[in-house]
Design an enzyme around this catalytic site. Structure first.
Site, mmCIF file in Angstrom:
data_model
loop_
_atom_site.group_PDB
_atom_site.id
_atom_site.type_symbol
_atom_site.label_atom_id
_atom_site.label_comp_id
_atom_site.label_asym_id
_atom_site.label_seq_id
_atom_site.Cartn_x
_atom_site.Cartn_y
_atom_site.Cartn_z
ATOM 1 N N ARG A 33 0.800 -1.218 0.000
ATOM 2 C CA ARG A 33 0.000 0.000 0.000
ATOM 3 C C ARG A 33 0.836 1.272 0.000
ATOM 4 O O ARG A 33 0.617 2.162 -0.811
ATOM 5 C CB ARG A 33 -0.930 0.012 1.224
ATOM 6 C CG ARG A 33 -1.895 1.186 1.230
ATOM 7 C CD ARG A 33 -2.809 1.150 2.450
ATOM 8 N NE ARG A 33 -3.574 -0.076 2.522
ATOM 9 C CZ ARG A 33 -4.405 -0.367 3.519
ATOM 10 N NH1 ARG A 33 -4.553 0.477 4.520
ATOM 11 N NH2 ARG A 33 -5.077 -1.485 3.516
ATOM 12 N N HIS A 79 -8.118 -3.850 -7.501
ATOM 13 C CA HIS A 79 -7.831 -3.114 -6.258
ATOM 14 C C HIS A 79 -9.102 -2.989 -5.418
ATOM 15 O O HIS A 79 -9.860 -2.021 -5.557
ATOM 16 C CB HIS A 79 -7.290 -1.726 -6.612
ATOM 17 C CG HIS A 79 -6.567 -1.045 -5.489
ATOM 18 N ND1 HIS A 79 -5.329 -1.449 -5.035
ATOM 19 C CD2 HIS A 79 -6.897 0.031 -4.726
ATOM 20 C CE1 HIS A 79 -4.928 -0.658 -4.064
ATOM 21 N NE2 HIS A 79 -5.868 0.252 -3.849
ATOM 22 N N TYR A 123 -17.739 13.309 -14.027
ATOM 23 C CA TYR A 123 -17.595 14.444 -14.949
ATOM 24 C C TYR A 123 -16.257 14.422 -15.698
ATOM 25 O O TYR A 123 -16.187 14.905 -16.825
ATOM 26 C CB TYR A 123 -17.710 15.761 -14.183
ATOM 27 C CG TYR A 123 -19.030 15.962 -13.485
ATOM 28 C CD1 TYR A 123 -20.230 15.956 -14.197
ATOM 29 C CD2 TYR A 123 -19.081 16.147 -12.110
ATOM 30 C CE1 TYR A 123 -21.451 16.128 -13.549
ATOM 31 C CE2 TYR A 123 -20.291 16.319 -11.452
ATOM 32 C CZ TYR A 123 -21.474 16.308 -12.179
ATOM 33 O OH TYR A 123 -22.668 16.481 -11.541
#
Length: 735
Positions: A33, A79, A123
């Site tokens: 990570r 993931h 968007y």
């Protein structure tokens, strides 16, 4: 099996169980990570993002796709984490002010240097950049190992094979369990040159590498003003810091006026917060030479700083800003990465480059072997075509008449299984194109390629020469275009500028108020009416100190630590001030015991703790120009400082809660800079209620409104220090 495990209970010590599980969690955080791999400089989330975008065919020449589609594929296939964290990682890869060489090209609102966040993923759109394509180049050539995804339904690469030094070029930052990493961005062309030097001269030291890559190259520019020796030491050890300053210039105005224009700010400094901090420093009178700050930025940064006087020295003005605002900032270096089989460790610059070159070398071997296997397979197929092209009628007869045509072809033409398979799979329309010259021409070309690949795989020297040539080609690629030129200027360490004359504080009378809830402020003038002072609801004055704006205040805390506050730095105005804990690092258990002006450093203070021990400390030993203050009274568990009063007089009077009074000479108390004190009065389970210093010859006014107690009233209480004292007289106990 499940039935055997049902109801099974195993006794384990809690400490062992917690330790085992926490270690597993810590290692997962470190390796999967938070820390980047030294080979491709990526964390798993970034690697999976780029791989998923390649699978979606979002190449630099293709169209854009919604970021929500990309994030969905990443969390669905590779993931299994929250979409917000994945999208944040995607956004950062597209921000030109966050990474030196963006790996994602964004379309839409991807945030700004002001600290504005990106638009929602529904968007915005994205695709890979050319730099990302270079990093992914070779995945189809067996260049790296793959592993199953978390649900075993797909495969993902362990590392990316591309010829781009992403760890140093784009930097990295992360916090794991018990360790962290922080690597600044660098110029890619300089990295390629330094890597070539290591190939040509493996014995080169860090100093030789720093000659070719002299320091970080931040995407926001700025000026690196760190000392050269410090830079070299940081790269040698993998730990250090780099001091950067904003880039500025003088802009002339009318009638001799001028202003300073800031065009570049240090890396990772948000412009909006920078302006707020400059304004706050102006309110706190830390920038007496600055009159105003304006933000006139568009796509480029333009901060306008106006001086109070046109006679001000610009260098002195900027020096005050560098000292008090993030216009000068330090970037910490901590090259803690995963290497040698994903083992975390802090590496030097040379070690990082060597590890990356070893990865490049291994990728070259694997890609060359993969290509050689493909060439050998094609040559075997072409040899089979050459054996049958003159006997196509016989091939057709065998296919038509034999029950097992593959075996028939293998026996008739001495073909291998692979050759027979390809002959059988050939379409009829391809038969007319089966010409001997074309087959031999292709075979000769592949034969030359086979020989070249075998020579390459057989010679380590040839392989490093090939890598050096590739690095030269990549250096030329990254020496052109919008990301080529170095943005951060390398400069010498700045010469110290004397700002003392410009920063002289105007002397004026002030009254400092410290409330019971810990809010401190300064008000103009002396002799203020306590009844007219405003405080927050439920709060009131704890200390009122009359002083001058040029003074320093000493704050004695119950934990035995003394703090120094500059009166000029205290907030003013009609507000309630600011918490004193923002100026001094008081713990939550501590509270102020005394606050006084430390104008006379030759004075002394008498400190007494709750256990009845005390000592005399010079005022100069209480002063400490740092937020953490200075530990003066060494206390045991459960003790605290109860009194801090000026050490003026000849005798000490102590009164306990059990009404025992004792007077002894002040000279029986030792004077130290720091200590645990001496016993003043034996408390016998009681506590000190009152401590007074006075002159025995002059007498004592115990309480306002009472008459002065003369020597005859006080002498019966005089005894040796450390005794229990006598029963206090009534005039001491009377309210």
């Amino acid at each position: 099996m499940a039935g055997d495990l049902a109801g099974h209970v195993e006794d384990t010590r809690l400490a062992e169980a917690l330790s085992e599980r926490y270690i597993a969690y810590a290692m997962s955080t470190i390796t999967s990570r938070s820390l980047p791999d030294v080979r491709d400089g990526l964390k798993p989330v970034h690697r999976r993002l780029l791989y998923a975008m390649q699978q979606l065919r979002l190449d630099p020449t293709s169209g854009f796709k919604k970021c929500a589609r990309v994030v969905g594929d990443v969390i669905g296939k590779f993931h299994p984490h929250g979409d917000a964290s994945v999208y944040d990682a995607l956004v950062r890869l597209a921000q030109g002010f966050a990474v030196r060489y963006p790996l994602v090209e964004g379309q839409g609102n991807f945030g700004s240097v002001d600290g504005d966040g990106a638009a929602a993923m529904r968007y915005t759109e994205s695709r890979l950049t050319e730099t990302a394509r270079i990093m992914l180049d070779g995945l189809k050539d067996n260049a790296v190992d793959f592993r199953p995804t978390y649900d075993n339904e797909d495969q993902e690469p362990l590392v990316l094979p591309g010829l781009f030094p992403n760890l140093l070029a784009n930097g990295a930052a992360g916090i794991a369990v018990g360790m962290a990493t922080n690597i600044p961005p660098h110029n890619a062309a300089e990295i390629y040159r330094a890597a070539r030097l290591l190939i040509e001269k493996p014995e080169s030291d860090t100093a030789a590498l720093v000659e070719l890559m002299p320091g970080p190259d931040f995407p926001t520019g700025g000026i690196l003003v760190e000392d050269r020796a410090a830079v070299l030491k940081a790269y040698e050890t993998g730990r250090g810091s780099f001091r950067t300053r904003a880039r500025w210039e003088i802009e002339k105005g009318r009638a001799g006026t001028w202003s300073i224009i800031v065009t570049e700010i240090p890396y990772q400094v948000q412009k909006s917060k920078l302006i707020e901090q400059i304004a706050t420093a102006m309110e706190q009178r830390k920038l007496p030479l600055l009159a105003d700050v304006r933000d006139e930025s568009t796509t480029d940064i333009r901060l306008v700083l106006e001086p109070k006087s046109r006679n001000t020295d610009p260098d002195v003005l900027m020096e005050t800003l560098f000292r008090n605002t993030p216009l000068e900032n330090r970037f910490s270096l901590n090259m803690n990465v995963l290497s040698q089989g994903r083992v975390p460790g802090v590496l030097s610059l040379k070690s990082v480059l060597q590890a990356w070159l070893e990865h490049v070398h291994e990728v070259l071997i694997r890609r060359s072997q993969h290509r050689l296997d493909a060439v050998l397979k094609r040559l075997e197929i072409l040899d089979g075509f050459l054996k049958v092209y003159l006997n196509l009628d016989e091939v057709i007869r065998i296919v038509r008449d034999h029950d097992e045509p593959k075996i028939g072809l293998m026996k008739a033409f001495d073909l291998s299984d692979l050759q027979a398979e390809y002959v059988l799979n050939m379409r009829l329309r391809s038969l007319r194109r089966l010409e001997e010259m074309e087959i031999r021409r292709e075979r000769d070309g592949l034969g030359k390629e086979q020989a070249s690949l075998e020579r390459l795989l057989g010679s380590e020297k040839r392989r490093w020469k090939r890598i050096s040539d590739d690095l030269t080609r990549m250096e030329a690629t990254f020496s052109e275009g919008p990301y080529s030129a170095r943005r951060t200027t390398i400069a010498d360490a700045p010469v110290a500028v004397d700002t003392s004359a410009a920063l002289e504080v105007e002397r004026e009378p002030l009254t400092v108020l410290l409330s019971r809830k810990g809010w401190i402020r300064a008000m103009k003038g002396h002799g203020l009416d306590p009844a007219g002072l405003r405080f927050k609801e439920g709060d009131g004055a704890d200390f009122i100190v009359e002083c001058q704006s040029t003074d320093r205040l000493c704050l004695m805390a119950s934990g035995g630590r003394a703090f120094t506050l500059k009166v000029a730095d205290l907030p003013r105005g009609r507000g309630f001030g600011q918490p004193v804990r923002t100026l001094a690092d008081l713990t939550q258990e501590d509270h102020p015991v005394a606050l006084f002006a430390a104008g006379d450093e030759t004075g002394r203070c008498f400190l007494v703790n709750s256990a009845g021990r005390g000592m005399i400390v010079p005022v100069k030993s209480l002063l400490a120009e740092k937020r953490t203050g200075r530990q003066v009274f060494n206390l045991k568990d459960g003790e605290q400082v109860s009194f801090c009063i000026p050490a003026v007089g000849t005798h000490v009077l102590c009164l306990t809660a059990h009404k025992r009074a004792l007077i002894f000479p002040l000279d029986q108390v030792s004077e130290v800079n720091r200590g645990s004190g001496v016993v003043l009065q034996k408390l016998s389970g009681s506590t000190l209620k009152q401590v007074r210093l006075f002159s025995l010859e002059e007498g004592l006014i115990w309480r306002e409104g009472q008459r002065k107690r003369a020597l005859t009233d006080l002498e019966p209480l005089v005894a040796r220090r450390g005794t229990t004292g006598r029963v206090a007289p009534q005039w001491m106990l009377r309210k």
